[in-house]
Design an enzyme around this catalytic site. Structure first.
Site, PDB file in Angstrom:
ATOM      1  N   LYS A 130      12.181  -9.950   1.611  1.00 52.90           N
ATOM      2  CA  LYS A 130      11.416  -8.645   1.248  1.00 52.90           C
ATOM      3  C   LYS A 130      12.189  -7.518   2.068  1.00 52.90           C
ATOM      4  CE  LYS A 130       7.796  -7.079  -0.584  1.00 52.90           C
ATOM      5  NZ  LYS A 130       6.895  -7.514  -1.730  1.00 52.90           N
ATOM      6  N   ASP A 163       8.066  -2.814  -5.189  1.00 51.57           N
ATOM      7  CA  ASP A 163       6.705  -3.070  -4.570  1.00 51.57           C
ATOM      8  C   ASP A 163       6.128  -1.580  -4.473  1.00 51.57           C
ATOM      9  OD1 ASP A 163       5.278  -5.469  -2.837  1.00 51.57           O
ATOM     10  OD2 ASP A 163       5.222  -3.610  -1.473  1.00 51.57           O
TER      11      ASP A 163
HETATM   12  P1  NDP Z   1       2.135   0.839  -5.959  1.00 47.42           P
HETATM   13  O1  NDP Z   1       2.864   1.765  -5.266  1.00 47.42           O
HETATM   14  O2  NDP Z   1       2.289   0.928  -7.635  1.00 47.42           O
HETATM   15  O3  NDP Z   1       0.500   1.133  -6.088  1.00 47.42           O
HETATM   16  C1  NDP Z   1       0.029   1.048  -4.705  1.00 47.42           C
HETATM   17  C2  NDP Z   1      -1.402   1.455  -4.744  1.00 47.42           C
HETATM   18  O4  NDP Z   1      -2.182   0.962  -3.565  1.00 47.42           O
HETATM   19  C3  NDP Z   1      -1.553   2.932  -4.879  1.00 47.42           C
HETATM   20  O5  NDP Z   1      -2.827   3.058  -5.593  1.00 47.42           O
HETATM   21  C4  NDP Z   1      -1.828   3.447  -3.549  1.00 47.42           C
HETATM   22  O6  NDP Z   1      -2.490   4.606  -3.257  1.00 47.42           O
HETATM   23  C5  NDP Z   1      -2.485   2.309  -2.917  1.00 47.42           C
HETATM   24  N1  NDP Z   1      -2.296   2.254  -1.459  1.00 47.42           N
HETATM   25  C6  NDP Z   1      -0.933   1.887  -0.858  1.00 47.42           C
HETATM   26  N2  NDP Z   1      -1.042   1.913   0.380  1.00 47.42           N
HETATM   27  C7  NDP Z   1      -2.343   2.294   0.730  1.00 47.42           C
HETATM   28  C8  NDP Z   1      -2.834   2.360   2.015  1.00 47.42           C
HETATM   29  N3  NDP Z   1      -2.367   2.305   2.979  1.00 47.42           N
HETATM   30  N4  NDP Z   1      -4.417   2.695   1.871  1.00 47.42           N
HETATM   31  C9  NDP Z   1      -5.051   2.706   0.692  1.00 47.42           C
HETATM   32  N5  NDP Z   1      -4.236   2.505  -0.661  1.00 47.42           N
HETATM   33  C10 NDP Z   1      -3.030   2.403  -0.574  1.00 47.42           C
HETATM   34  O7  NDP Z   1       2.157  -0.776  -5.581  1.00 47.42           O
HETATM   35  P2  NDP Z   1       2.019  -2.065  -6.289  1.00 47.42           P
HETATM   36  O8  NDP Z   1       0.806  -1.987  -7.201  1.00 47.42           O
HETATM   37  O9  NDP Z   1       3.193  -2.438  -6.945  1.00 47.42           O
HETATM   38  O10 NDP Z   1       1.655  -2.985  -5.274  1.00 47.42           O
HETATM   39  C11 NDP Z   1       0.330  -3.262  -4.544  1.00 47.42           C
HETATM   40  C12 NDP Z   1       0.023  -4.297  -3.958  1.00 47.42           C
HETATM   41  O11 NDP Z   1       0.539  -5.393  -4.619  1.00 47.42           O
HETATM   42  C13 NDP Z   1       1.052  -4.377  -2.595  1.00 47.42           C
HETATM   43  O12 NDP Z   1       0.359  -5.224  -1.564  1.00 47.42           O
HETATM   44  C14 NDP Z   1       2.176  -5.306  -3.055  1.00 47.42           C
HETATM   45  O13 NDP Z   1       2.755  -5.816  -2.032  1.00 47.42           O
HETATM   46  C15 NDP Z   1       1.423  -6.349  -3.903  1.00 47.42           C
HETATM   47  N6  NDP Z   1       2.334  -6.846  -4.941  1.00 47.42           N
HETATM   48  C16 NDP Z   1       2.994  -6.284  -5.831  1.00 47.42           C
HETATM   49  C17 NDP Z   1       3.860  -6.819  -6.678  1.00 47.42           C
HETATM   50  C18 NDP Z   1       4.504  -5.973  -7.980  1.00 47.42           C
HETATM   51  O14 NDP Z   1       5.088  -6.720  -8.824  1.00 47.42           O
HETATM   52  N7  NDP Z   1       4.393  -4.882  -7.941  1.00 47.42           N
HETATM   53  C19 NDP Z   1       3.910  -8.340  -6.860  1.00 47.42           C
HETATM   54  C20 NDP Z   1       3.310  -9.066  -5.700  1.00 47.42           C
HETATM   55  C21 NDP Z   1       2.203  -8.219  -5.004  1.00 47.42           C
HETATM   56  P3  NDP Z   1      -1.595   5.885  -2.997  1.00 47.42           P
HETATM   57  O15 NDP Z   1      -1.000   6.342  -4.250  1.00 47.42           O
HETATM   58  O16 NDP Z   1      -2.908   6.849  -2.659  1.00 47.42           O
HETATM   59  O17 NDP Z   1      -0.539   5.658  -2.013  1.00 47.42           O
END
Ligand code: NDP
Length: 448
Positions: A128, A168
């Site tokens: 990662k 991510d």
């Molecule tokens: P994105 O950046 O597309 O979206 C993240 C979302 O989570 C946004 O709505 C963001 O809000 C919110 N968020 C992020 N940090 C915080 C925080 N500290 N507090 C509250 N809300 C938060 O990321 P992904 O959708 O790709 O990833 C989301 C999760 O899924 C992560 O844990 C990631 O590790 C996991 N994941 C992702 C994969 C992928 O294929 N993308 C695969 C497997 C797991 P805001 O815009 O306001 O920051």
């Protein structure tokens, strides 16, 4: 040494040697406390120090990322890549761009990734990376220059047979494009398989964008089926509104469920009509705006900057934002409101105390390393397509994804029954099944 004492000693050592890395300690604690039964059944693993070796990354890279913003000011960020374990294949795992990123967070994510990738049954190791760069409010040109500066250091550690990053938090198709462009420029190689999550027109896989969210819903569907339930007509809450969340919403709706709430870091949104997916995508993917813009555009919706999205009553909860976002208090509220199942779309979104509440209430609980494995599994399908210079249809790719998620689910239950006494213990099943596959490969490859 007896197995429990051995596990405690390893855990204490992790805390002592990795100070201040709370999320890594938490992730290691979960795995170590699930694998006792398998270590008792296989004393050779302890003799070969498999657990100690697994908890120590093979390589950890920390580097300076200097770049120039639109005002001409020099900015300095910190980049990371943790190449955790390559027993099953090249290091594989995403890049996160978020101001909170530090070594402990990258290590927790890389550690989780080892077992998740093993669970998919595919030939991928665990890693990662990321940077403490905040993409919010940055222009397209700034994002490009940051990605180029980041890749200018990272490229020397990557390769389709060595280390293959993906997206991510904060890293989507746009960022992968800029990263790939810089890799190609520096190496003079069109090595499509060096990054996954590429846009479909030039080496990306159909269904990769959708895969993590869709996969989490498939996993939840399998869990629900064990108790004779499905998504049809169910109220669902999804946290986050990024890549994973949006496509979880899409698949829930396709299966007849109704997502009534979602969120971002500024607050949460309730729409009793069901989240309007076109509007959500327009707000988050096109305008890159805050979730409150949805409520401004739709009279039936309300936005709240305070409280928790998990206070909204639902039968299925899909936390899809970030680590430790669902607390004990949230879990108590969900159980009180009659939640049937919780599947982690994000990595480690539920605190250990929240997981205890679900366990106590016998709520179906799918841990992230199983429930969100669809993203990385489809990345491995993208690598397959790149290696054979082929491109599969959306249907074929999604079909493989659905099959993989069913297999991951079945493997969790079967392993939980073999090494415990409760097939519903997905935490035990996921950690044990992932660990077993990696441990066997490490045993066969000798002390390296
Ligand atoms: P994105 O950046 O597309 O979206 C993240 C979302 O989570 C946004 O709505 C963001 O809000 C919110 N968020 C992020 N940090 C915080 C925080 N500290 N507090 C509250 N809300 C938060 O990321 P992904 O959708 O790709 O990833 C989301 C999760 O899924 C992560 O844990 C990631 O590790 C996991 N994941 C992702 C994969 C992928 O294929 N993308 C695969 C497997 C797991 P805001 O815009 O306001 O920051």
């Amino acid at each position: 040494m007896d197995v429990s004492a051995h596990i405690e000693a390893v855990y204490e050592d992790i805390r002592r040697r990795n100070p201040g890395e709370g999320e890594f300690h938490q992730a290691a604690h979960e795995v170590l406390h699930a694998i006792g039964p398998v270590l008792r059944a296989h004393p050779e693993y302890s003799r070969a120090r498999i657990v100690e070796r697994l908890c120590e990354p093979e390589r950890q890279l920390i580097f300076r990322v200097a770049w120039v913003d639109d005002q001409g000011t020099v900015q300095v960020n910190r980049g990371f890549r943790v190449e955790f374990n390559s027993a099953l294949g090249p290091y594989k795992g995403g890049l996160r761009f978020h101001p909170s990123v530090n070594l402990g967070i990258v290590k927790f994510l890389g550690f989780e990734q080892i077992f998740k990738n093993a669970l998919t049954g595919m030939a991928i190791g665990g890693g990662k990376g990321g940077a403490d760069f905040d993409p919010k409010g940055r222009s397209d040109g700034e994002i490009m220059r940051f990605c180029q500066a980041f890749m200018t250091e990272l490229y020397r550690h990557l390769g389709e047979h060595t280390d293959v990053p993906a997206g991510d938090i904060g890293v989507g198709g746009r960022e992968i494009g800029y990263l790939f462009g810089q890799y190609k420029r520096i190496t003079n190689r069109y090595e499509a398989g060096v990054l996954t999550g590429k846009p479909v027109g030039w080496g990306g896989s159909h269904a990769r964008t959708e895969a993590t969210g869709y996969g989490a819903v498939y996993f939840a569907q399998e869990m629900l089926a064990t108790r004779g339930h499905d998504f049809d007509g169910r109220r669902v809450v999804v946290s986050g509104s990024g890549n994973v969340a949006v496509y979880a919403v899409e698949k829930v709706h396709a299966l007849g469920g109704r997502v009534v709430a979602c969120s971002d870091s500024s607050g949460y949104l309730v729409d009793e009509d069901g989240i309007d997916l076109d509007l959500l995508k327009e707000v988050k993917e096109v305008r890159r705006a805050r979730i409150s813009a949805y409520a401004e555009a739709k009279p039936t919706a309300r936005f709240s900057a305070r409280g928790s999205v998990f206070d909204v009553p639902c039968e299925i909860a899909l936390p899809c934002a970030t680590q430790n976002e669902l607390t004990r208090q949230d879990a108590v509220a969900l159980v009180k409101n009659g939640v049937l199942a919780v599947a982690e779309g994000a990595n480690m979104p539920c605190t250990p105390e929240a997981v205890e509440v679900f366990r106590g209430a016998r709520t179906l609980f799918g841990p992230g390393k199983a429930a969100n494995a669809g993203g990385v599994a489809t990345s491995a399908l993208e690598m397959q397509q790149n290696a054979s210079r082929d491109s599969w249809t959306f249907e074929r790719t999604e079909d493989r994804l659905a099959t993989i998620m069913r297999q991951v689910h079945a493997q969790c239950r079967a392993t939980a029954e073999t090494y415990g006494d409760d097939a519903d213990d997905y935490v035990l099943g996921a950690n044990t099944a992932g660990f077993l596959r990696v441990a066997e490969a490490m045993m066969a490859q000798g002390v390296v």
